[in-house]
Design an enzyme around this catalytic site. Structure first.
Site, PDB file in Angstrom:
ATOM      1  N   GLY A   1       3.970   5.779  -7.875  1.00 54.80           N
ATOM      2  CA  GLY A   1       2.660   6.141  -8.407  1.00 54.80           C
ATOM      3  C   GLY A   1       2.768   6.497  -9.872  1.00 54.80           C
TER       4      GLY A   1
ATOM      5  N   CYS B   1      10.533   5.837  -6.048  1.00 60.61           N
ATOM      6  CA  CYS B   1      10.082   6.221  -7.383  1.00 60.61           C
ATOM      7  C   CYS B   1       9.332   7.562  -7.345  1.00 60.61           C
ATOM      8  CB  CYS B   1       9.245   5.098  -8.000  1.00 60.61           C
ATOM      9  SG  CYS B   1       9.080   5.232  -9.796  1.00 60.61           S
ATOM     10  N   TYR B   2       8.001   7.576  -7.529  1.00 58.75           N
ATOM     11  CA  TYR B   2       7.270   8.839  -7.421  1.00 58.75           C
ATOM     12  C   TYR B   2       7.506   9.480  -6.055  1.00 58.75           C
ATOM     13  CZ  TYR B   2       3.469  12.229  -7.235  1.00 58.75           C
ATOM     14  OH  TYR B   2       2.739  13.389  -7.096  1.00 58.75           O
TER      15      TYR B   2
ATOM     16  N   HIS C   1      12.508   0.337  -7.434  1.00 58.68           N
ATOM     17  CA  HIS C   1      11.567  -0.321  -6.510  1.00 58.68           C
ATOM     18  C   HIS C   1      12.273  -1.435  -5.727  1.00 58.68           C
ATOM     19  CE1 HIS C   1       7.767   1.534  -7.853  1.00 58.68           C
ATOM     20  NE2 HIS C   1       8.386   1.642  -9.012  1.00 58.68           N
TER      21      HIS C   1
ATOM     22  N   GLU D   1      11.005  -3.122  -3.331  1.00 60.85           N
ATOM     23  CA  GLU D   1      10.028  -4.085  -2.846  1.00 60.85           C
ATOM     24  C   GLU D   1       9.799  -5.251  -3.798  1.00 60.85           C
ATOM     25  OE1 GLU D   1       7.512  -0.795  -4.819  1.00 60.85           O
ATOM     26  OE2 GLU D   1       9.464  -1.020  -3.841  1.00 60.85           O
TER      27      GLU D   1
ATOM     28  N   ASP E   1      -9.832 -17.847   4.627  1.00 60.30           N
ATOM     29  CA  ASP E   1     -10.112 -16.548   5.240  1.00 60.30           C
ATOM     30  C   ASP E   1     -11.279 -16.606   6.228  1.00 60.30           C
ATOM     31  OD1 ASP E   1      -8.188 -15.857   3.389  1.00 60.30           O
ATOM     32  OD2 ASP E   1      -9.628 -15.035   1.966  1.00 60.30           O
TER      33      ASP E   1
ATOM     34  N   LYS F   1      -2.705 -12.822   2.438  1.00 58.01           N
ATOM     35  CA  LYS F   1      -3.075 -14.237   2.495  1.00 58.01           C
ATOM     36  C   LYS F   1      -2.027 -15.088   3.207  1.00 58.01           C
ATOM     37  CE  LYS F   1      -6.111 -16.111   0.465  1.00 58.01           C
ATOM     38  NZ  LYS F   1      -7.486 -16.535   0.832  1.00 58.01           N
TER      39      LYS F   1
END
Length: 511
Positions: free
Chosen positions: A54, A81-82, A168, A170, A226, A367
């Site tokens: 964050g 991180c945060y 991070h 990710e 979608d 998606k």
């Protein structure tokens, strides 16, 4: 769905990516806001919890904090991180502003390769994004990795199964990040890879049936992935209790309406009503140039059309929409304190007094997951591998005033872009490829005469999930063909430009 992971969002731009990485390992995950109640967290029954990054500092006034009781639940926690700084702050460690901020690539040195960092090389690359660092870890924690600038780049309290990373894992720039997440899921949380699209379908069908009961459901279809997948999934759940409405809003691509109707009728035998409301939409949009106003006008008008059509359907009580996770997160701070970038017509333009209740079975999917779902449902490739098309249609690719004449120019140019991309065999490798009509005219020379005509921008991007995207380095000869055809075949255009902006800082659409 026995094994689930909860991601608590503290406002990171990468929060959705954490959830995606977890799901890639066939473990279900959801994102809750950082201030979700303890009861809500416990009712989710997570096997493990991620604390996202964050933009705040834990010592800032008003910084988002976590209910300290979460640390007493006996559930494995990974702070990122945060999230790491928050964990250290809450558990008695010391967080301070770093003398030198650390953004981007960093050389990570592994000090302890047990559990979380198992099979991670001693020296590797990690992606940092912070201005604070851990000066002293809480009691019970040991350092398991460091960088030159972060003496504690990763730490662990194995007794309580608490782990934290200053970087991070990710993002793709952290070379072994996916492995670190996998280690946390399976070695530490004890998850099993049981979440599949097949299991999602069965769960979703039960939920749709329970929610809608004996009421009829109306589904707005646009021909995009979608809405089409939503329609097929809802149809699987409730059969003839579903009526699909295809609204031709005058903002579609060439031949779109007939193609969509034919495909869904032929493949899935759905009850489809086609409504031509093009003049109605164009009248409402006359003179409107602000992109947010365009989106909201179109979103509201869609709902009005659906309400009118639903009034003709006996016992209609629900409207099914193909809202996706990124739509929800970009539109509002729905799951945490993240900033609004732009509203999406699915969630930002709904009327406050809508008579139909919403059914949004794809609301928690990305998606790429929707495409997998479509494949599992047996849908044809021409639908599930179709490039995303925005809900507001060509209105947000026709920059400035929207008129029939300008839309016709854009349609013809867009058709040429797609034709040439497909001929070059690049359609499947691109996330999106389209034309944009700019609100400017430029001087040109055609047939020895001066022209003063429109400019078309061509946009081709590569992406995995639409959250980030890179402009595509398509071959020059392809751009040459596209430019030549547009200028020669589309009356009113004398210049073509290519958009070389990635997301971020830009968005994929121009508006």
């Amino acid at each position: 769905m026995d094994h689930k992971i909860l991601v608590l969002d503290f406002g990171s731009q990468y929060t959705q990516l954490i959830a995606r990485r977890i799901r890639e390992n066939r473990v279900y995950s959801e994102i809750y806001p950082f201030n979700a109640s303890l009861d809500k967290i416990m009712s989710f029954r997570p096997q493990g919890i991620f604390l996202s990054g964050g933009p705040s500092s834990v010592y800032d006034s008003g910084a988002p904090l976590l209910d300290a009781r979460v640390f007493a639940l006996g559930i494995p926690i990974l702070g990122i991180c945060y999230g790491m700084q928050l964990m250290a702050h809450a558990l008695g460690g010391r967080v301070a502003k770093a003398q030198r901020r650390e953004y981007g690539r960093a050389e990570l040195v592994v000090d302890d390769d047990a559990d979380l960092l198992a099979r991670i090389p001693k020296d590797s690359v990690a992606w940092m994004s912070h201005g604070d660092r851990i000066e002293r870890p809480p009691k019970g924690f040991v350092r398991i990795a460091h960088t030159d600038n972060s003496p504690i780049a990763a730490m662990a309290d194995r007794k309580r199964s608490f782990y934290a990373l200053q970087f991070h894992p990710e993002v793709v720039h952290t070379v072994h990040g996916k492995k670190i997440i996998k280690n946390f899921l399976f070695k530490i949380c004890g998850c099993k890879p049981t979440w599949t699209m097949k299991s999602f379908i069965e769960t979703a069908k039960r939920e749709i049936k329970t929610l809608t009961g004996e009421r009829q459901v109306v589904c707005g279809i646009s021909g995009g992935v979608d809405s089409s997948v939503t329609a097929v999934l809802v149809h699987e759940a409730i059969g003839d209790a579903l009526t699909c409405i295809f609204v031709d809003n005058g903002l579609l691509r060439a031949g779109e309406a007939k193609k969509v109707e034919h495909t869904l009728r032929k493949s899935f035998h759905m009850n489809i009503r086609c409504v031509d409301s093009s003049s109605r939409f164009l009248t409402r949009l006359r003179g409107v140039t602000d992109p947010e106003r365009k989106r909201k006008i179109i979103g509201n008008e869609f709902i009005r059309v659906f309400e009118e059509e639903a009034a003709k359907i006996k016992n209609a009580g629900f409207l099914a929409q193909g809202t996706l996770y990124p739509d929800v997160i970009e539109s509002t701070s729905f799951k945490g304190p993240s900033a609004t970038i732009k509203s999406h017509h699915n969630v930002g333009g709904l009327l406050k007094k809508m008579k139909l209740k919403l059914v949004e079975p794809l609301r928690e999917l990305f998606k790429d997951e929707v495409r997998l779902l479509g494949k599992e449902l047996g849908m044809p490739d021409e639908i599930i591998h179709r490039h995303p098309f925005p809900g507001p249609g060509l209105a947000i690719r026709c920059i400035g005033d929207i008129t029939k004449e300008r839309l016709e120019i854009l349609r013809k140019a867009d058709t040429i872009v797609l034709e040439e991309i497909k001929k070059a065999g690049l359609y499947g490798s691109l996330w999106q490829a389209f034309a944009v009509l700019l609100p400017v005219k430029t001087v040109g020379v055609m047939g020895d005469s001066r022209t003063y005509d429109n400019v078309i921008a061509v946009r081709c991007v590569e992406s995995v999930d639409g959250m980030t995207a890179d402009w595509s380095k398509v071959p020059y000869n392809l751009l040459e063909r596209v430019s030549g055809r547009i200028i020669n075949e589309v009356k009113g255009v004398n210049r073509v430009v290519y958009d070389i902006t990635s997301k971020p800082p830009g968005t994929i659409e121009w508006e």
